[in-house]
Design a protein around this motif. Sequence first.
Motif, short mmCIF file in Angstrom:
data_model
loop_
_atom_site.label_atom_id
_atom_site.label_comp_id
_atom_site.label_asym_id
_atom_site.label_seq_id
_atom_site.Cartn_x
_atom_site.Cartn_y
_atom_site.Cartn_z
N PHE A 5 3.74 -3.42 -1.30
CA PHE A 5 2.31 -3.66 -1.38
C PHE A 5 1.69 -3.59 0.01
O PHE A 5 2.37 -3.69 1.02
CB PHE A 5 1.99 -5.00 -2.05
CG PHE A 5 2.40 -6.21 -1.26
CD1 PHE A 5 1.55 -6.78 -0.33
CD2 PHE A 5 3.64 -6.78 -1.45
CE1 PHE A 5 1.93 -7.89 0.39
CE2 PHE A 5 4.02 -7.91 -0.74
CZ PHE A 5 3.17 -8.46 0.19
N ASN A 6 0.39 -3.42 -0.02
CA ASN A 6 -0.43 -3.52 1.18
C ASN A 6 -1.38 -4.68 0.96
O ASN A 6 -1.88 -4.88 -0.15
CB ASN A 6 -1.28 -2.25 1.38
CG ASN A 6 -0.45 -1.06 1.77
OD1 ASN A 6 0.41 -1.17 2.64
ND2 ASN A 6 -0.69 0.06 1.15
N ALA A 8 -7.35 -8.63 0.02
CA ALA A 8 -7.21 -7.54 -0.95
C ALA A 8 -5.76 -7.09 -0.97
O ALA A 8 -5.17 -6.86 0.09
CB ALA A 8 -8.12 -6.38 -0.58
N TYR A 9 -5.18 -7.00 -2.17
CA TYR A 9 -3.78 -6.58 -2.33
C TYR A 9 -3.71 -5.35 -3.22
O TYR A 9 -4.42 -5.26 -4.22
CB TYR A 9 -2.96 -7.70 -2.98
CG TYR A 9 -2.78 -8.90 -2.09
CD1 TYR A 9 -1.68 -8.98 -1.25
CD2 TYR A 9 -3.70 -9.93 -2.10
CE1 TYR A 9 -1.52 -10.08 -0.42
CE2 TYR A 9 -3.55 -11.02 -1.27
CZ TYR A 9 -2.46 -11.10 -0.44
OH TYR A 9 -2.30 -12.17 0.39
N THR A 10 -2.85 -4.43 -2.84
CA THR A 10 -2.57 -3.25 -3.65
C THR A 10 -1.07 -3.11 -3.75
O THR A 10 -0.40 -2.98 -2.72
CB THR A 10 -3.15 -1.98 -2.99
OG1 THR A 10 -4.55 -2.16 -2.78
CG2 THR A 10 -2.91 -0.76 -3.85
N ASP A 11 -0.54 -3.19 -4.96
CA ASP A 11 0.91 -3.01 -5.11
C ASP A 11 1.19 -1.54 -5.37
O ASP A 11 0.31 -0.77 -5.73
CB ASP A 11 1.49 -3.90 -6.20
CG ASP A 11 0.94 -3.59 -7.58
OD1 ASP A 11 -0.10 -2.92 -7.68
OD2 ASP A 11 1.55 -4.00 -8.56
N TYR A 12 2.42 -1.15 -5.13
CA TYR A 12 2.78 0.25 -5.32
C TYR A 12 4.27 0.40 -5.54
O TYR A 12 5.06 -0.51 -5.30
CB TYR A 12 2.34 1.11 -4.13
CG TYR A 12 2.85 0.64 -2.79
CD1 TYR A 12 4.13 0.95 -2.35
CD2 TYR A 12 2.05 -0.11 -1.95
CE1 TYR A 12 4.60 0.52 -1.12
CE2 TYR A 12 2.52 -0.55 -0.71
CZ TYR A 12 3.80 -0.22 -0.30
OH TYR A 12 4.26 -0.65 0.91
#
Length: 105
Positions: free
Chosen positions: A7-8, A92-96
């Motif tokens: 994640f970012n 803010a979180y973005t998983d990947y």
Amino acid sequence: MNVTYGFNATLTARPGMGDRLVDLLLTGLDEGSPGASEHCVVYLVSRSASDPDVVHVTEGWTSEEDHHRLFAGEAARRIVARVDGLLAGESAYTDYVPVRGKAAF
């Protein structure tokens, strides 16, 4: 080891607190902290080039389960509690799921 989950996160510190936030996040690499685990393959702390109070964290883990297990531990909870006190608002979180790439330091 392969990264199968990551994640970012973008965190904005209260004005003038960016240095403290970066220093605190980097303690995540200390022995006993989640970033020092063999299951954490990538742990990168970066700053915005235009706003020193905006900090980005990129993490890559061997599995989502390993990440959640390690972040449920006391060391991670202590860091998260201290980070929360430095933030100006919600992060803010973005998983990947990584596909392919390179990281060499």
